[in-house]
Design a protein around this motif. Structure first.
Motif, short mmCIF file in Angstrom:
data_model
loop_
_atom_site.label_atom_id
_atom_site.label_comp_id
_atom_site.label_asym_id
_atom_site.label_seq_id
_atom_site.Cartn_x
_atom_site.Cartn_y
_atom_site.Cartn_z
N ALA A 27 8.52 5.57 2.83
CA ALA A 27 7.08 5.41 2.20
C ALA A 27 6.85 4.08 1.31
CB ALA A 27 6.94 6.56 1.77
N LYS A 28 8.09 3.75 0.74
CA LYS A 28 7.51 3.03 -0.61
C LYS A 28 8.22 1.37 -0.34
CE LYS A 28 6.11 5.65 -4.17
NZ LYS A 28 4.80 5.74 -4.50
N ALA A 29 8.37 1.55 0.89
CA ALA A 29 9.36 -0.06 1.24
C ALA A 29 8.04 -0.25 2.49
CB ALA A 29 10.39 -0.02 2.11
N SER A 55 -11.69 16.98 -6.01
CA SER A 55 -10.16 17.49 -5.60
C SER A 55 -10.06 16.54 -3.86
CB SER A 55 -10.40 19.12 -5.46
OG SER A 55 -9.60 19.78 -4.81
N VAL A 56 -9.37 15.74 -4.77
CA VAL A 56 -9.03 14.92 -3.18
C VAL A 56 -7.64 14.80 -2.85
CG1 VAL A 56 -9.38 13.13 -1.74
CG2 VAL A 56 -11.23 13.86 -3.66
N ASP A 57 -7.21 15.19 -1.09
CA ASP A 57 -5.53 15.19 -0.40
C ASP A 57 -6.32 13.82 -0.20
OD1 ASP A 57 -3.94 15.16 0.91
OD2 ASP A 57 -4.06 17.42 1.91
N ALA A 65 9.91 8.24 -17.60
CA ALA A 65 9.77 9.67 -18.72
C ALA A 65 8.60 10.97 -18.21
CB ALA A 65 9.89 9.73 -19.43
N THR A 66 8.46 11.48 -16.99
CA THR A 66 7.66 11.98 -16.35
C THR A 66 7.80 12.96 -16.56
OG1 THR A 66 8.00 11.88 -13.69
CG2 THR A 66 5.62 10.60 -15.24
N ASP A 67 7.74 14.46 -15.82
CA ASP A 67 8.26 15.93 -15.46
C ASP A 67 9.56 16.02 -14.98
OD1 ASP A 67 6.44 16.58 -18.01
OD2 ASP A 67 4.88 18.05 -16.22
N ALA A 99 -0.77 7.94 -6.41
CA ALA A 99 -0.62 9.48 -5.88
C ALA A 99 0.74 9.52 -5.04
CB ALA A 99 -1.46 10.31 -5.10
N GLY A 100 1.99 10.40 -5.31
CA GLY A 100 2.80 10.37 -4.95
C GLY A 100 3.67 11.81 -5.34
N ILE A 101 4.62 12.37 -3.84
CA ILE A 101 5.50 13.46 -3.93
C ILE A 101 6.76 12.77 -3.46
CG2 ILE A 101 3.95 14.95 -3.22
CD1 ILE A 101 4.43 14.88 -0.64
N ALA A 153 -11.10 10.47 -11.31
CA ALA A 153 -9.89 10.74 -10.44
C ALA A 153 -9.44 11.46 -9.28
CB ALA A 153 -9.33 11.31 -12.14
N TRP A 154 -8.71 10.79 -8.69
CA TRP A 154 -8.51 12.17 -7.49
C TRP A 154 -7.50 13.06 -7.58
CZ3 TRP A 154 -10.51 7.73 -3.30
CH2 TRP A 154 -11.94 8.22 -2.75
N ASP A 155 -7.68 13.90 -6.99
CA ASP A 155 -6.25 14.56 -7.01
C ASP A 155 -6.14 15.99 -6.98
OD1 ASP A 155 -3.57 16.28 -7.92
OD2 ASP A 155 -3.02 14.08 -9.34
P1 NAI Z 1 3.64 13.05 -10.81
O1 NAI Z 1 4.54 13.98 -9.91
O2 NAI Z 1 3.67 12.88 -12.90
O3 NAI Z 1 2.27 12.81 -10.33
C1 NAI Z 1 1.81 12.50 -9.12
C2 NAI Z 1 0.26 13.26 -9.08
O4 NAI Z 1 -0.12 13.03 -7.46
C3 NAI Z 1 0.18 14.67 -9.65
O5 NAI Z 1 -0.96 15.29 -10.43
C4 NAI Z 1 -0.38 15.67 -8.18
O6 NAI Z 1 -0.93 16.83 -8.41
C5 NAI Z 1 -0.89 13.88 -7.11
N1 NAI Z 1 -0.60 13.96 -5.51
C6 NAI Z 1 0.32 15.04 -4.80
N2 NAI Z 1 0.32 14.87 -3.89
C7 NAI Z 1 -1.33 14.47 -3.69
C8 NAI Z 1 -2.15 14.56 -3.08
N3 NAI Z 1 -1.60 14.60 -1.79
N4 NAI Z 1 -3.49 13.88 -2.91
C9 NAI Z 1 -3.70 13.64 -4.37
N5 NAI Z 1 -2.72 14.20 -4.86
C10 NAI Z 1 -2.05 14.07 -4.75
O7 NAI Z 1 4.35 11.81 -10.25
P2 NAI Z 1 4.59 10.23 -11.01
O8 NAI Z 1 5.75 10.51 -12.03
O9 NAI Z 1 3.34 10.40 -12.12
O10 NAI Z 1 4.48 9.09 -9.81
C11 NAI Z 1 3.14 8.58 -9.66
C12 NAI Z 1 3.65 7.58 -8.76
O11 NAI Z 1 4.74 6.85 -9.20
C13 NAI Z 1 3.84 8.24 -7.31
O12 NAI Z 1 3.33 7.28 -6.26
C14 NAI Z 1 5.50 7.62 -7.67
O13 NAI Z 1 5.99 7.79 -6.36
C15 NAI Z 1 5.34 6.03 -8.27
N6 NAI Z 1 6.96 6.18 -9.17
C16 NAI Z 1 7.38 6.64 -9.96
C17 NAI Z 1 7.61 7.04 -10.81
C18 NAI Z 1 8.49 7.48 -11.73
O14 NAI Z 1 10.17 7.52 -12.16
N7 NAI Z 1 7.94 8.35 -12.64
C19 NAI Z 1 9.02 5.60 -10.45
C20 NAI Z 1 8.48 5.12 -9.59
C21 NAI Z 1 7.71 5.28 -8.85
#
Ligand code: NAI
Length: 263
Positions: A174-176, A68-70, A205-207, A98-100, A42-44
């Motif tokens: 980014a996603k495209a 712990s990786v950015d 259904a994430t946070d 990973a995404g923001i 896991a990288w986060d």
């Molecule tokens: P989340 O916010 O629950 O989890 C994202 C994780 O990425 C977090 O643990 C965060 O610490 C980590 N992260 C953020 N920046 C980082 C960095 N620079 N380096 C390493 N880790 C980093 O997001 P979620 O909802 O689980 O999304 C996961 C992926 O799915 C993302 O790419 C998001 O864009 C994509 N996605 C999510 C959707 C949704 O409805 N939740 C819909 C479509 C796509």
């Protein structure tokens, strides 16, 4: 920081790097891959949640590590990939998850006055993680897959990367872009036994999504033929399917996992 447990670890075990694995979809994915017998790396950025993930997978008698990786820091990603090779000698799967979000409208006008717009900093931050982070991780990992003539790379796009979304110029770009890179890498890496695919989740259904107002969520459900928003496990299953050795004839594609969403 690096946390690891040694349960069921052997040189034969497949190794899957999952970025953004400490929360949401990535967390469910890490658990699903561990259950399926992978050693999960896991990288986060979220260290406490990452350590908790390693503990909970260990409690289930499975193997995982956290670093712990950015993903937007190329030197850190390179070091982390080398560390995985030093410890395991192989990387079978990379899930670029990973995404923001840093939402904002291109321009916002009220009463004829410009009251706001998406800042260049917001644009750059999302591109750095959601687009360049995918490039950086793949560039660090792909040579190790090529060396073993085997690999599965899966990139997180989104339904909005296909259709666009209000207030998300940066995120949608980014996603495209992730879909474009997926198609390029499928061409470049296929001859080495490496497949590259993207998934396009609908609303999950994430946070992040749970915090949306009820009427917005209801609107989304109304556009979803299966009549619900998705669970992180729905996406974890799709990642696991594309990661499977038996999925070797699937490459360069985008798998929508959105309950049949129509926009
Ligand atoms: P989340 O916010 O629950 O989890 C994202 C994780 O990425 C977090 O643990 C965060 O610490 C980590 N992260 C953020 N920046 C980082 C960095 N620079 N380096 C390493 N880790 C980093 O997001 P979620 O909802 O689980 O999304 C996961 C992926 O799915 C993302 O790419 C998001 O864009 C994509 N996605 C999510 C959707 C949704 O409805 N939740 C819909 C479509 C796509």
């Amino acid at each position: 920081r690096h946390e690891s447990n040694n349960n069921t670890m052997s040189n034969e075990q497949r190794v899957a790097i999952i970025t953004g694995a400490a929360n949401g979809i990535g967390l469910a994915t890490a658990q699903a891959f561990a259950d399926a017998g992978y050693h999960v790396v896991a990288w986060d950025l979220a260290e406490a949640a990452g350590a908790e993930l390693v503990r909970s997978i260990a409690d289930a008698g499975k193997a995982a590590s956290f670093a712990s990786v950015d993903v937007s820091d190329a030197a850190a990603v390179e070091r982390a990939a080398e560390a995985v090779i030093a410890e395991h000698g192989r990387i079978d799967v990379l899930v670029n998850n990973a995404g923001i979000l840093r939402d904002g409208q291109l321009v916002k006008v009220k009463g004829g006055e410009l009251v706001g717009k998406m800042g260049a900093d917001q644009f750059d931050a999302v591109i750095a993680v959601n687009l360049k982070g995918v490039f950086t991780c793949t560039q660090a990992v792909a040579p190790h897959m090529i060396a073993r003539k085997y690999g599965r790379i899966i990139n997180a796009s989104s339904v909005v990367g296909l259709y666009g979304n209000f207030g998300q110029t940066n995120y949608v770009a980014a996603k495209a872009g992730v879909i474009g890179m997926t198609k390029v890498w499928a061409r470049e890496l296929g001859r080495y036994g490496v497949t590259v695919n993207a998934i396009a989740p609908g609303f999950i259904a994430t946070d992040m999504v749970k915090q949306m107002p009820a009427h917005v969520l209801e609107g989304m459900v109304a556009h979803t033929p299966v009549g619900r928003i998705g669970d992180p496990e729905d996406i974890a299953r799709a990642y696991l399917f594309l990661a499977d050795p038996g999925s070797g004839f699937i490459s360069g594609t985008v798998l929508s996992v959105d309950g049949g969403m129509v926009v």
